[in-house]
Design a protein around this motif. Structure first.
Motif, PDB file in Angstrom:
ATOM      1  N   LEU A 117      -7.677 -11.231   9.420  1.00 49.79           N
ATOM      2  CA  LEU A 117      -6.740 -11.647  10.459  1.00 49.79           C
ATOM      3  C   LEU A 117      -5.514 -10.756  10.307  1.00 49.79           C
ATOM      4  CD1 LEU A 117      -5.876 -13.547  12.731  1.00 49.79           C
ATOM      5  CD2 LEU A 117      -5.031 -15.137  10.983  1.00 49.79           C
ATOM      6  N   MET A 118      -5.316  -9.862  11.254  1.00 55.25           N
ATOM      7  CA  MET A 118      -4.284  -8.827  11.137  1.00 55.25           C
ATOM      8  C   MET A 118      -3.184  -9.042  12.177  1.00 55.25           C
ATOM      9  SD  MET A 118      -4.892  -4.670  11.037  1.00 55.25           S
ATOM     10  CE  MET A 118      -5.981  -4.783   9.607  1.00 55.25           C
ATOM     11  N   PHE A 119      -1.949  -8.901  11.740  1.00 56.81           N
ATOM     12  CA  PHE A 119      -0.801  -9.060  12.621  1.00 56.81           C
ATOM     13  C   PHE A 119      -0.052  -7.737  12.763  1.00 56.81           C
ATOM     14  CE2 PHE A 119      -1.588 -13.285  10.892  1.00 56.81           C
ATOM     15  CZ  PHE A 119      -1.564 -14.067  12.041  1.00 56.81           C
ATOM     16  N   GLY A 120       0.100  -7.290  14.000  1.00 55.37           N
ATOM     17  CA  GLY A 120       0.850  -6.072  14.279  1.00 55.37           C
ATOM     18  C   GLY A 120       1.844  -6.333  15.389  1.00 55.37           C
ATOM     19  N   TRP A 121       2.619  -5.320  15.737  1.00 52.20           N
ATOM     20  CA  TRP A 121       3.617  -5.491  16.798  1.00 52.20           C
ATOM     21  C   TRP A 121       3.299  -4.635  18.027  1.00 52.20           C
ATOM     22  CZ3 TRP A 121       6.794  -9.476  16.549  1.00 52.20           C
ATOM     23  CH2 TRP A 121       7.802  -9.589  17.513  1.00 52.20           C
ATOM     24  N   GLU A 122       2.473  -3.623  17.842  1.00 51.64           N
ATOM     25  CA  GLU A 122       2.095  -2.781  18.968  1.00 51.64           C
ATOM     26  C   GLU A 122       0.723  -2.180  18.700  1.00 51.64           C
ATOM     27  OE1 GLU A 122       5.373   0.090  18.858  1.00 51.64           O
ATOM     28  OE2 GLU A 122       4.071   1.494  17.829  1.00 51.64           O
ATOM     29  N   PHE A 123       0.046  -1.808  19.777  1.00 46.20           N
ATOM     30  CA  PHE A 123      -1.279  -1.220  19.653  1.00 46.20           C
ATOM     31  C   PHE A 123      -1.497  -0.292  20.841  1.00 46.20           C
ATOM     32  CE2 PHE A 123      -5.932  -1.066  19.520  1.00 46.20           C
ATOM     33  CZ  PHE A 123      -6.154  -1.005  18.139  1.00 46.20           C
ATOM     34  N   PRO A 124      -2.061   0.902  20.580  1.00 45.67           N
ATOM     35  CA  PRO A 124      -2.261   1.870  21.665  1.00 45.67           C
ATOM     36  C   PRO A 124      -3.066   1.275  22.819  1.00 45.67           C
ATOM     37  CG  PRO A 124      -2.667   2.893  19.534  1.00 45.67           C
ATOM     38  CD  PRO A 124      -2.532   1.409  19.291  1.00 45.67           C
TER      39      PRO A 124
ATOM     40  N   PHE B 208     -11.824 -16.136   8.702  1.00 42.34           N
ATOM     41  CA  PHE B 208     -11.269 -14.914   8.120  1.00 42.34           C
ATOM     42  C   PHE B 208     -11.088 -15.106   6.618  1.00 42.34           C
ATOM     43  CE2 PHE B 208      -7.741 -17.523   9.551  1.00 42.34           C
ATOM     44  CZ  PHE B 208      -6.823 -17.458   8.518  1.00 42.34           C
ATOM     45  N   ASP B 209     -11.086 -13.978   5.915  1.00 36.71           N
ATOM     46  CA  ASP B 209     -11.016 -14.014   4.450  1.00 36.71           C
ATOM     47  C   ASP B 209      -9.660 -13.583   3.909  1.00 36.71           C
ATOM     48  OD1 ASP B 209     -13.927 -14.555   4.145  1.00 36.71           O
ATOM     49  OD2 ASP B 209     -14.096 -12.546   5.025  1.00 36.71           O
ATOM     50  N   VAL B 210      -8.950 -12.770   4.670  1.00 34.32           N
ATOM     51  CA  VAL B 210      -7.685 -12.226   4.198  1.00 34.32           C
ATOM     52  C   VAL B 210      -6.764 -11.999   5.393  1.00 34.32           C
ATOM     53  CG1 VAL B 210      -8.482  -9.821   4.321  1.00 34.32           C
ATOM     54  CG2 VAL B 210      -6.643 -10.421   2.737  1.00 34.32           C
ATOM     55  N   ILE B 211      -5.454 -12.037   5.141  1.00 33.21           N
ATOM     56  CA  ILE B 211      -4.434 -11.823   6.176  1.00 33.21           C
ATOM     57  C   ILE B 211      -3.731 -10.504   5.882  1.00 33.21           C
ATOM     58  CG2 ILE B 211      -2.338 -12.743   7.257  1.00 33.21           C
ATOM     59  CD1 ILE B 211      -3.282 -15.497   5.915  1.00 33.21           C
TER      60      ILE B 211
ATOM     61  N   TYR C  10      -8.371  -5.528  -0.248  1.00 34.85           N
ATOM     62  CA  TYR C  10      -8.881  -6.809   0.257  1.00 34.85           C
ATOM     63  C   TYR C  10      -9.780  -7.470  -0.798  1.00 34.85           C
ATOM     64  CZ  TYR C  10      -7.537  -5.401   5.054  1.00 34.85           C
ATOM     65  OH  TYR C  10      -6.852  -5.021   6.181  1.00 34.85           O
ATOM     66  N   LYS C  11     -10.684  -6.674  -1.363  1.00 29.91           N
ATOM     67  CA  LYS C  11     -11.621  -7.212  -2.342  1.00 29.91           C
ATOM     68  C   LYS C  11     -10.895  -7.714  -3.584  1.00 29.91           C
ATOM     69  CE  LYS C  11     -15.572  -4.349  -0.919  1.00 29.91           C
ATOM     70  NZ  LYS C  11     -16.454  -3.218  -1.308  1.00 29.91           N
ATOM     71  N   ALA C  12      -9.843  -6.987  -3.987  1.00 33.23           N
ATOM     72  CA  ALA C  12      -9.096  -7.380  -5.184  1.00 33.23           C
ATOM     73  C   ALA C  12      -8.402  -8.725  -5.016  1.00 33.23           C
ATOM     74  CB  ALA C  12      -8.070  -6.296  -5.522  1.00 33.23           C
ATOM     75  N   VAL C  13      -7.916  -9.032  -3.819  1.00 34.05           N
ATOM     76  CA  VAL C  13      -7.174 -10.282  -3.623  1.00 34.05           C
ATOM     77  C   VAL C  13      -8.076 -11.450  -3.245  1.00 34.05           C
ATOM     78  CG1 VAL C  13      -5.039  -9.104  -2.993  1.00 34.05           C
ATOM     79  CG2 VAL C  13      -6.636  -9.776  -1.184  1.00 34.05           C
ATOM     80  N   THR C  14      -9.324 -11.165  -2.877  1.00 32.24           N
ATOM     81  CA  THR C  14     -10.236 -12.242  -2.464  1.00 32.24           C
ATOM     82  C   THR C  14     -11.229 -12.623  -3.548  1.00 32.24           C
ATOM     83  OG1 THR C  14     -11.687 -10.604  -1.391  1.00 32.24           O
ATOM     84  CG2 THR C  14     -10.076 -11.753  -0.001  1.00 32.24           C
ATOM     85  N   GLU C  15     -11.366 -11.787  -4.559  1.00 36.81           N
ATOM     86  CA  GLU C  15     -12.353 -12.081  -5.610  1.00 36.81           C
ATOM     87  C   GLU C  15     -11.804 -13.081  -6.619  1.00 36.81           C
ATOM     88  OE1 GLU C  15     -13.300  -8.284  -7.258  1.00 36.81           O
ATOM     89  OE2 GLU C  15     -14.653  -7.748  -5.588  1.00 36.81           O
TER      90      GLU C  15
END
Length: 430
Positions: free
Chosen positions: A4-11, A151-154, A425-430
Motif C-alpha cells: 500500500l503506497m502513498f504518493g503525492w503525484e504520478f505521471p 497488503f503486507d507493507v506500507i 520490504y522483506k526485512a520488515v515483514t519477516e
C-alpha cells in the motif's frame, strides 16, 4: 508481496522528480511480482495503470471519527499558509504567485469542511497544502481499514505522505517504510521550516525502515534528524528515459548550447550557473545558455543576467515537461546541475541517455554513482566555467563523455533500485 503506497503525484501529472521516481520504482517492482496499490490525492484517469492500481483519495469517503487516534494525530499538525519554496516541487502556477517570503498564518480550531464525507484534493502544492496533508492522513486510515488483509507493507514517499503512512500503520498494524527523496535541509539550507522538519522527523521515527536516495541524504537523516543508523538504508534512484530516435531537432543556431534544467530555486544553484556563464562568455562568444524551469529565484536571476550584460546569450524557457524536456536535451551540447544540495538528481541521467555530457555538483547524490561526469563544488564558478569551456571547445573530450556516459547510465536502472526496495520490504515483514 503486496504494498500500500502513498504518493503525492504520478505521471503524467507531475511538478518535478518525485512523480518520475514513483513511476520508475513501481514499474520495477511490478517486474518482480510486487502488487502495488498507489494512493494519490487526486487521480485524473489517464495514469498508466498497467503495472499498478491507482487509488484516488478524492473519491474515498472518510468521515471524522474513522480513526480512533485522529485527535492525537491532529495535534501534531499545524495549519500554515505557504508563501515560500518549502515544498519539494511546485508547479509554474504556484511559482507565478511569487512566494518569496515565509510567513505563518495559524488557524484556530479544526475547520469543519475538512471532515466532509469526501474531500476534493487539489493534488498540488498550494496554499491549503497542510489541510490536504491532514485530510490525506484520514483518508489513508480509511483506505487501510477497507483493505484489511490485502497488503503486507506500507510505503510513504516524502514528508507530504508521512502522516498518511503513520495513520495506515496505526489502523492495520503493518510495517511502515518511508522514502526520503529530499529533506527540508535540501530545500531550505539551515533556515528550515520547523513544521516540515517535525513532520519528517515524526514520520521517520514511526517508520520501521527509512530509505534514502543517496548516502548524502542518509547522513543528513542520521545527523540532523537523530534517526538510528541501522534503520536507514540507501537506495539509489535509476533512470527510465528514451531519447528521441527520429530526425534531430532543428537548432536554428550554430552556437553551442549549455542547459540548466530544474526548479529555479535556492536548492538548484541557478545563480552559480549564471556566474559561470558570464565567465565563459568572456572567453567564448559563440555559446548560448538556457535556463529551463520556473521558481522563486527567477526574477533575481533575470536581473542578474541583465546586470552582467549577457542577456543576448541567455534564454529562459519556463517550465518544461515530457517531450519538451527531451527536445531540450537534443538541442544541448552540455547539461549542468550546480545544485547546492541535491538528494539525488535524475536529470543528469536523462541528459546522459540523450548523449549530452554533464557537469554536476559534488554536493549531489547522483555524484555517488557516476564516474563519467564532470564534478565540481557548486560554489566554484571558476571550475564550473572551465568545465563548460573544455566540453564545448574540445570535440574529443566532448565525445568521450558521451560514449562513456552512455555505457555507464545504461546500468543505472529502476529495476536495480526495485530489487533493493523489495529487500527492505522483506526485512520488515519477516
Amino acid at each position: 508481496m503486496r504494498v500500500l503506497m502513498f504518493g503525492w503525484e504520478f505521471p503524467p501529472h507531475i511538478a518535478g522528480g518525485l512523480g518520475t521516481a514513483c513511476y520508475g520504482l513501481t514499474r520495477g517492482l511490478a517486474k518482480l511480482g510486487v502488487k502495488v496499490i498507489f494512493v494519490v490525492p487526486k487521480a485524473y484517469g489517464d495514469e498508466d495503470q498497467r503495472f499498478l492500481q491507482i487509488r484516488n483519495a478524492s473519491e474515498v469517503e472518510a468521515p471524522y471519527g474513522t480513526l480512533e487516534t485522529e485527535e492525537d494525530l491532529w495535534k501534531q499538525l499545524t495549519f500554515i499558509r505557504i508563501n515560500s519554496n518549502m515544498v519539494p516541487y511546485l508547479s509554474p502556477e504556484e511559482y507565478a504567485n511569487e512566494w518569496n517570503e515565509f510567513r505563518h498564518e495559524k488557524r484556530p480550531g479544526i475547520p469543519q469542511d475538512i471532515w466532509k464525507q469526501r474531500y476534493n484534493f487539489s493534488g498540488k502544492y498550494g496554499a491549503n497544502l497542510m489541510e490536504e496533508v491532514a485530510r490525506y492522513a484520514m483518508v489513508a486510515a480509511q483506505v487501510a481499514k477497507e483493505m484489511e488483509g490485502q497488503f503486507d507493507v506500507i510505503h510513504a514517499h516524502d514528508w507530504l505522505t508521512y502522516y498518511a503512512g503513520i495513520a495506515a500503520k496505526r489502523v492495520s498494524g503493518k510495517p511502515l517504510v518511508v522514502h526520503m527523496h529530499a529533506t527540508e535541509f535540501d530545500r531550505s539550507g539551515e533556515n528550515i521550516n520547523t513544521v516540515v522538519y517535525n513532520i519528517e522527523r515524526t514520520g521517520m521515527a514511526a517508520a520501521d525502515r527509512v530509505m534514502a536516495v543517496s548516502n548524502l541524504t542518509r547522513n543528513i537523516v542520521i545527523e540532523k534528524y537523530g534517526i538510528a543508523p541501522d534503520k536507514v538504508v540507501t537506495v539509489h534512484n535509476g533512470v527510465r528515459f528514451k531519447a528521441h530516435e527520429g530526425p534531430e531537432e532543428e537548432r536554428g543556431v550554430d552556437d553551442k548550447i549549455v542547459t540548466f534544467l530544474g526548479r529555479i530555486t535556492y536548492q538548484k544553484g541557478p545563480d552559480y550557473f549564471v556566474e559561470a556563464a558570464a565567465k565563459v562568455l568572456k572567453r567564448l562568444p559563440n555559446v548560448r545558455f538556457v535556463m529551463a524551469g520556473s521558481g522563486d529565484m527567477l526574477n533575481h536571476v533575470v536581473r542578474r543576467v541583465a546586470k552582467l550584460g549577457i542577456s543576448d546569450r541567455f534564454h529562459f524557457t519556463g517550465f518544461l515537461k515530457g517531450d519538451e524536456v527531451r527536445r531540450m536535451f537534443e538541442l544541448s551540447d552540455v547539461y549542468i546541475m550546480p545544485s547546492v544540495s541535491e538528494p539525488f538528481g535524475i536529470s543528469p541521467l536523462e541528459a546522459m541517455k540523450s548523449n549530452v555530457p554533464v557537469i554536476i555538483s559534488k554536493q549531489s547524490g547522483v555524484a555517488e554513482v557516476l564516474t563519467h561526469a564532470v564534478k565540481v563544488d557548486y560554489w566554484d564558478v571558476d571550475a564550473m566555467a572551465d568545465a563548460i569551456y573544455s566540453l564545448v571547445t574540445y570535440p574529443a573530450l566532448h565525445n568521450m563523455f558521451i560514449t562513456k556516459g552512455q555505457e555507464e547510465v545504461t546500468t543505472l536502472k529502476w529495476d536495480n533500485a526495485a530489487r533493493h526496495v523489495l529487500d527492505v520490504y522483506k526485512a520488515v515483514t519477516e
